[in-house]
Design a protein around this motif. Structure first.
Motif, mmCIF file in Angstrom:
data_model
loop_
_atom_site.group_PDB
_atom_site.id
_atom_site.type_symbol
_atom_site.label_atom_id
_atom_site.label_comp_id
_atom_site.label_asym_id
_atom_site.label_seq_id
_atom_site.Cartn_x
_atom_site.Cartn_y
_atom_site.Cartn_z
ATOM 1 N N LYS A 223 46.438 28.310 50.554
ATOM 2 C CA LYS A 223 47.880 28.555 50.579
ATOM 3 C C LYS A 223 48.202 29.933 50.003
ATOM 4 C CE LYS A 223 52.312 26.687 49.109
ATOM 5 N NZ LYS A 223 53.008 25.675 48.327
ATOM 6 N N LEU A 224 47.584 30.281 48.888
ATOM 7 C CA LEU A 224 47.805 31.602 48.284
ATOM 8 C C LEU A 224 47.336 32.703 49.218
ATOM 9 C CD1 LEU A 224 48.583 33.474 45.953
ATOM 10 C CD2 LEU A 224 46.358 32.976 44.911
ATOM 11 N N LEU A 225 46.148 32.543 49.800
ATOM 12 C CA LEU A 225 45.640 33.542 50.756
ATOM 13 C C LEU A 225 46.580 33.711 51.944
ATOM 14 C CD1 LEU A 225 41.771 33.050 51.016
ATOM 15 C CD2 LEU A 225 43.016 35.085 50.303
ATOM 16 N N MET A 226 47.074 32.603 52.463
ATOM 17 C CA MET A 226 47.999 32.663 53.596
ATOM 18 C C MET A 226 49.277 33.406 53.193
ATOM 19 S SD MET A 226 48.633 32.079 56.741
ATOM 20 C CE MET A 226 47.414 30.921 57.258
ATOM 21 N N ASN A 227 49.825 33.071 52.036
ATOM 22 C CA ASN A 227 51.046 33.741 51.571
ATOM 23 C C ASN A 227 50.831 35.233 51.348
ATOM 24 O OD1 ASN A 227 52.615 31.436 51.669
ATOM 25 N ND2 ASN A 227 52.212 30.887 49.543
ATOM 26 N N PHE B 13 37.246 52.118 37.451
ATOM 27 C CA PHE B 13 38.047 51.659 36.317
ATOM 28 C C PHE B 13 37.448 50.432 35.634
ATOM 29 C CE2 PHE B 13 41.069 54.645 37.996
ATOM 30 C CZ PHE B 13 41.616 55.169 36.825
ATOM 31 N N PHE B 14 36.761 49.570 36.387
ATOM 32 C CA PHE B 14 36.028 48.481 35.739
ATOM 33 C C PHE B 14 35.038 49.078 34.737
ATOM 34 C CE2 PHE B 14 36.618 45.416 39.518
ATOM 35 C CZ PHE B 14 37.494 44.604 38.819
ATOM 36 N N LYS B 15 34.303 50.120 35.164
ATOM 37 C CA LYS B 15 33.294 50.750 34.313
ATOM 38 C C LYS B 15 33.919 51.533 33.151
ATOM 39 C CE LYS B 15 29.058 50.516 35.151
ATOM 40 N NZ LYS B 15 28.189 49.610 34.384
ATOM 41 N N VAL B 16 35.048 52.178 33.395
ATOM 42 C CA VAL B 16 35.718 52.926 32.322
ATOM 43 C C VAL B 16 36.055 51.989 31.165
ATOM 44 C CG1 VAL B 16 37.908 54.075 31.713
ATOM 45 C CG2 VAL B 16 36.624 54.812 33.735
ATOM 46 N N PHE B 17 36.586 50.819 31.495
ATOM 47 C CA PHE B 17 37.032 49.890 30.455
ATOM 48 C C PHE B 17 35.931 48.967 29.930
ATOM 49 C CE2 PHE B 17 41.228 50.550 32.722
ATOM 50 C CZ PHE B 17 41.723 51.406 31.756
ATOM 51 N N GLN B 18 34.904 48.724 30.714
ATOM 52 C CA GLN B 18 33.776 47.880 30.298
ATOM 53 C C GLN B 18 32.475 48.541 30.776
ATOM 54 O OE1 GLN B 18 33.623 45.285 28.335
ATOM 55 N NE2 GLN B 18 35.827 45.145 28.081
ATOM 56 N N PRO B 19 32.045 49.600 30.071
ATOM 57 C CA PRO B 19 30.869 50.359 30.526
ATOM 58 C C PRO B 19 29.610 49.519 30.724
ATOM 59 C CG PRO B 19 31.977 51.491 28.719
ATOM 60 C CD PRO B 19 32.627 50.151 28.852
ATOM 61 N N LYS B 20 29.464 48.428 29.982
ATOM 62 C CA LYS B 20 28.262 47.603 30.113
ATOM 63 C C LYS B 20 28.395 46.560 31.224
ATOM 64 C CE LYS B 20 26.819 48.224 25.368
ATOM 65 N NZ LYS B 20 26.527 47.599 24.076
ATOM 66 N N GLY B 21 29.604 46.381 31.750
ATOM 67 C CA GLY B 21 29.818 45.410 32.819
ATOM 68 C C GLY B 21 29.178 45.874 34.119
ATOM 69 N N LYS B 22 28.676 44.913 34.885
ATOM 70 C CA LYS B 22 28.068 45.235 36.181
ATOM 71 C C LYS B 22 29.128 45.111 37.268
ATOM 72 C CE LYS B 22 24.397 44.128 39.309
ATOM 73 N NZ LYS B 22 23.399 43.233 39.794
ATOM 74 N N VAL B 23 29.253 46.133 38.091
ATOM 75 C CA VAL B 23 30.222 46.136 39.189
ATOM 76 C C VAL B 23 29.499 45.774 40.484
ATOM 77 C CG1 VAL B 23 31.873 47.515 40.509
ATOM 78 C CG2 VAL B 23 31.651 47.860 38.036
ATOM 79 N N LYS B 24 30.112 44.873 41.228
ATOM 80 C CA LYS B 24 29.548 44.423 42.507
ATOM 81 C C LYS B 24 30.618 44.618 43.589
ATOM 82 C CE LYS B 24 27.954 40.220 44.771
ATOM 83 N NZ LYS B 24 27.777 38.775 44.620
ATOM 84 N N PHE B 25 30.196 45.066 44.753
ATOM 85 C CA PHE B 25 31.088 45.249 45.887
ATOM 86 C C PHE B 25 30.692 44.269 46.972
ATOM 87 C CE2 PHE B 25 30.744 49.268 43.670
ATOM 88 C CZ PHE B 25 32.062 49.624 43.493
ATOM 89 N N GLY B 26 31.681 43.788 47.725
ATOM 90 C CA GLY B 26 31.361 42.852 48.786
ATOM 91 C C GLY B 26 32.512 42.674 49.756
ATOM 92 N N PHE B 27 32.334 41.707 50.646
ATOM 93 C CA PHE B 27 33.316 41.397 51.671
ATOM 94 C C PHE B 27 33.274 39.895 51.897
ATOM 95 C CE2 PHE B 27 35.056 41.202 55.975
ATOM 96 C CZ PHE B 27 36.108 42.111 55.872
ATOM 97 N N LYS B 28 34.383 39.199 51.608
ATOM 98 C CA LYS B 28 34.472 37.748 51.799
ATOM 99 C C LYS B 28 35.839 37.394 52.368
ATOM 100 C CE LYS B 28 31.597 36.050 48.002
ATOM 101 N NZ LYS B 28 31.617 35.377 46.692
ATOM 102 N N LYS B 29 35.837 36.426 53.265
ATOM 103 C CA LYS B 29 37.073 35.888 53.831
ATOM 104 C C LYS B 29 38.016 36.995 54.321
ATOM 105 C CE LYS B 29 36.714 31.516 51.679
ATOM 106 N NZ LYS B 29 37.319 30.276 51.433
ATOM 107 N N GLY B 30 37.434 38.000 54.955
ATOM 108 C CA GLY B 30 38.239 39.078 55.521
ATOM 109 C C GLY B 30 38.739 40.097 54.514
ATOM 110 N N MET B 31 38.226 40.043 53.280
ATOM 111 C CA MET B 31 38.691 40.964 52.244
ATOM 112 C C MET B 31 37.514 41.712 51.625
ATOM 113 S SD MET B 31 41.539 38.740 50.172
ATOM 114 C CE MET B 31 40.383 37.437 49.749
ATOM 115 N N ALA B 32 37.648 43.021 51.530
ATOM 116 C CA ALA B 32 36.691 43.806 50.757
ATOM 117 C C ALA B 32 37.072 43.633 49.293
ATOM 118 C CB ALA B 32 36.771 45.269 51.168
#
Length: 177
Positions: free
Chosen positions: A16-20, A73-92
């Motif tokens: 429902k949220l995705l549709m909206n 910006f994920f890395k700027v605020f959490q330098p030790k955090g791992k950033v992952k990129f992907g594509f799911k349900k029609g969304m990058a």
């Protein structure tokens, strides 16, 4: 520090949220296109095959830059955090799953791609790039930011002092203590 889960936003599995959000994005792009037609005497929706090709290419580049800006910006605020990129349900998407951010930090992570891409498109206009092509990319990109705008609205409606956890499905809100 003890954290208590306040709210879980599961963007990817809430149909429902995705549709909206998708309906909002479609309405947004049409409103922006209509405004472009109304406020520009020379604006033409039909810009020919070459123009459409440039718009599609430009939008794909904008999409990559958009997710890259989230990642930066994920890395700027959490330098030790791992950033992952992907594509799911029609969304990058870009995610730093399991990383925690302050309310302000996550607001910046969410809104930064819109601000950066809009500034870039304005800069390109001053360099002489076709304004119709740039405006169409702007309209498409802005409608594609609807999920980010949704997160910003959610953040504004939560109290100061919360923590936001990025997840692969959405975000979680926590109170401290």
């Amino acid at each position: 520090m003890e954290k208590r889960l306040i709210e879980e936003i599961n963007l990817l599995e809430n149909k429902k949220l995705l549709m909206n959000l998708n309906i909002t994005a479609v309405i947004m792009v049409f409103v922006l296109l209509i405004l472009g037609c109304v406020f520009s005497g020379e604006f033409e929706i039909l810009i020919g095959f070459q123009g459409i090709a440039w718009v599609c290419l430009g939008y794909l580049v904008a999409l990559v830059i958009h997710e890259g800006v989230h990642g930066v910006f994920f890395k700027v605020f959490q330098p030790k955090g791992k950033v992952k990129f992907g594509f799911k349900k029609g969304m990058a998407y870009a995610t730093s799953s399991g990383s925690f951010y302050t309310k302000l930090q996550f607001f910046v992570v969410s809104i930064a791609p819109f601000v950066v891409l809009t500034a870039l498109l304005i800069f390109l206009r001053f360099l002489g790039v076709n304004e119709v092509v740039l405006y169409l990319i702007f309209a498409l990109h802005t409608s594609g930011c609807v999920g980010d705008f949704y997160y910003c609205i959610l953040l504004m409606n939560h109290p100061a002092g919360i923590l936001v956890e990025d997840t692969e499905k959405g975000i979680n809100f926590y109170s401290k203590g």
